[in-house]
Design a protein around this motif. Structure first.
Motif, mmCIF file in Angstrom:
data_model
loop_
_atom_site.group_PDB
_atom_site.id
_atom_site.type_symbol
_atom_site.label_atom_id
_atom_site.label_comp_id
_atom_site.label_asym_id
_atom_site.label_seq_id
_atom_site.Cartn_x
_atom_site.Cartn_y
_atom_site.Cartn_z
ATOM 1 N N ARG A 129 0.956 -1.290 0.016
ATOM 2 C CA ARG A 129 0.125 0.098 0.031
ATOM 3 C C ARG A 129 0.834 1.385 -0.122
ATOM 4 N N ASN A 134 2.075 9.177 -6.050
ATOM 5 C CA ASN A 134 2.489 10.437 -5.586
ATOM 6 C C ASN A 134 3.471 11.086 -6.781
ATOM 7 N N GLN A 183 1.156 3.999 -3.083
ATOM 8 C CA GLN A 183 0.879 5.384 -2.657
ATOM 9 C C GLN A 183 1.926 6.520 -3.061
#
Length: 93
Positions: free
Chosen positions: A82, A90, A86
């Motif tokens: 996760r 980004n 992420q």
């Protein structure tokens, strides 16, 4: 959690000492990554980051984290997946 991290404790030891799940401690610390107060490499070992990124480049994310986890070495956690996903998102933005 953050105070213990600042004292040099790794997330797994923080979890044990506070009787928390590792994922809870990671959740506490991840908010400090962008400010540079917590190293992303302390949350997800570099070799795990590399494995996850390689797998994501190969199979993508359309089938979710379970498909990624099924290909990863067994010591890679869903939390690590996760966090890397992420971070990859980004970077794209």
């Amino acid at each position: 959690s953050f105070q213990l991290y600042q004292q040099g404790m790794k997330p797994d030891l923080i979890a044990k000492s506070r009787a928390l799940a590792l994922s809870t401690v990671i959740g506490h610390l991840v908010r400090y990554v962008e400010s540079g107060e917590v190293s992303f490499d302390d949350l997800v070992p570099i070799e795990h980051q590399q494995d996850i990124e390689r797998i994501v480049r190969r199979i993508g994310t359309d089938n979710g984290s379970t498909a990624i986890k099924n290909i990863c070495p067994p010591d890679i956690t869903y939390d690590e997946i996760r966090l890397v996903l992420q971070r990859m998102q980004n970077i794209k933005e």
